[in-house]
Design a protein around this motif. Sequence first.
Motif, short mmCIF file in Angstrom:
data_model
loop_
_atom_site.label_atom_id
_atom_site.label_comp_id
_atom_site.label_asym_id
_atom_site.label_seq_id
_atom_site.Cartn_x
_atom_site.Cartn_y
_atom_site.Cartn_z
N MET A 105 34.11 39.36 38.68
CA MET A 105 35.56 39.27 38.74
C MET A 105 36.02 37.85 39.06
N ASP A 106 36.62 37.19 38.07
CA ASP A 106 37.24 35.89 38.32
C ASP A 106 38.42 36.08 39.26
N ILE A 107 38.71 35.07 40.07
CA ILE A 107 39.78 35.19 41.05
C ILE A 107 41.14 34.85 40.46
N GLN A 108 41.23 33.69 39.81
CA GLN A 108 42.51 33.23 39.28
C GLN A 108 42.68 33.69 37.83
N MET A 109 43.58 34.68 37.62
CA MET A 109 43.86 35.19 36.27
C MET A 109 45.33 35.56 36.17
N PRO A 110 45.91 35.46 34.97
CA PRO A 110 47.28 35.94 34.77
C PRO A 110 47.32 37.46 34.73
N VAL A 111 48.52 38.01 34.73
CA VAL A 111 48.78 39.45 34.66
C VAL A 111 48.35 40.16 35.95
N MET A 112 47.06 40.08 36.28
CA MET A 112 46.57 40.62 37.55
C MET A 112 45.37 39.81 38.00
N ASP A 113 45.47 39.21 39.19
CA ASP A 113 44.38 38.36 39.69
C ASP A 113 43.22 39.21 40.19
N GLY A 114 42.11 38.53 40.50
CA GLY A 114 40.88 39.22 40.85
C GLY A 114 40.94 40.00 42.14
N ILE A 115 41.60 39.43 43.14
CA ILE A 115 41.67 40.12 44.44
C ILE A 115 42.50 41.40 44.32
N THR A 116 43.65 41.31 43.65
CA THR A 116 44.49 42.50 43.44
C THR A 116 43.72 43.57 42.66
N ALA A 117 43.02 43.14 41.61
CA ALA A 117 42.25 44.09 40.79
C ALA A 117 41.16 44.76 41.62
N MET A 118 40.44 43.96 42.41
CA MET A 118 39.36 44.52 43.23
C MET A 118 39.90 45.57 44.20
N LYS A 119 41.04 45.28 44.82
CA LYS A 119 41.61 46.23 45.79
C LYS A 119 42.07 47.51 45.10
N LYS A 120 42.64 47.39 43.90
CA LYS A 120 43.06 48.57 43.15
C LYS A 120 41.85 49.41 42.73
N ILE A 121 40.78 48.73 42.33
CA ILE A 121 39.56 49.43 41.94
C ILE A 121 39.04 50.28 43.09
N LYS A 122 39.03 49.69 44.27
CA LYS A 122 38.53 50.41 45.44
C LYS A 122 39.50 51.51 45.87
N TYR A 123 40.80 51.22 45.84
CA TYR A 123 41.80 52.22 46.26
C TYR A 123 41.79 53.43 45.35
N GLU A 124 41.65 53.18 44.04
CA GLU A 124 41.64 54.27 43.06
C GLU A 124 40.24 54.83 42.82
N ASN A 125 39.26 54.25 43.53
CA ASN A 125 37.87 54.73 43.44
C ASN A 125 37.39 54.80 41.99
N LEU A 126 37.61 53.70 41.25
CA LEU A 126 37.26 53.66 39.84
C LEU A 126 35.76 53.45 39.61
#
Length: 251
Positions: free
Chosen positions: A52-73
């Motif tokens: 997971m790259d950290i700096q990305m448009p639309v959704m950055d890496g940290i936000t994506a990682m937290k959503k992945i864990k919250y939604e248990n993907l």
Amino acid sequence: MKSKNVLIVDDNALNRRVFEHIIGQVYNFDIAENGKIALEKLQTGNFDLVLMDIQMPVMDGITAMKKIKYENLTNAPIIAISAYAEQNDKDYFLSTGFCDFIAKPIKPKLFLETLSLHLEHGVKVDNEKSNSERENFDTLDEKVLLQLQKYNSKENIQVVYNDFVEETESLLTEMKQLLIVKDFEAIGEKLHIIKGNSGTLGAQKIYNCCKEFEKNIKNGIFDNILKDYLILMELFDSFKTYLNQSEHFNP
């Protein structure tokens, strides 16, 4: 037979191509251009590891990682990848929930060893030491080139370097216009891309120049910004000349 699946999440096409060339020799892979697409891929596919790259448009890496864990993907390890290389940054990424951290510019052998650590329970490696060993001032660190060629054909590696030249030319042209309007933040974003790409490909003079240039912008030091830009242009022109003359890129 390849039995492990890796999801590469990075908005930079050149970075993705380098990752694909290295990873593809050992593991299956899929790509996502930002965190939002990564979430969609994880909802429909099975992956053993996520880069997971950290700096990305639309959704950055940290936000994506937290959503992945919250939604248990997925229960797969998620490794942060970033051009940030300070110890405090590494500690921060690990504290947010990433299982490991790889600093750009990547070193292919270290990169695969880190993946193996999480996918195949390999040997732990020292990211910081291996990256610090790369700090030199060669036009092209040929050790990096030879390492890349270990994991893919000479022709494919040539394509990667050509892509780097084309993208850097475009970014430098954009930076010239940004200098006129004094949009220093946007200049810093362009530098960040060139820094990551040049480091990955061993263009050390360009990498070190971008590193200092970006640091000055972050610290609000703008007095020598035109001079820094002209130096970067000169180093880039020298790099292109080197590629045209090098036996590695010419029969």
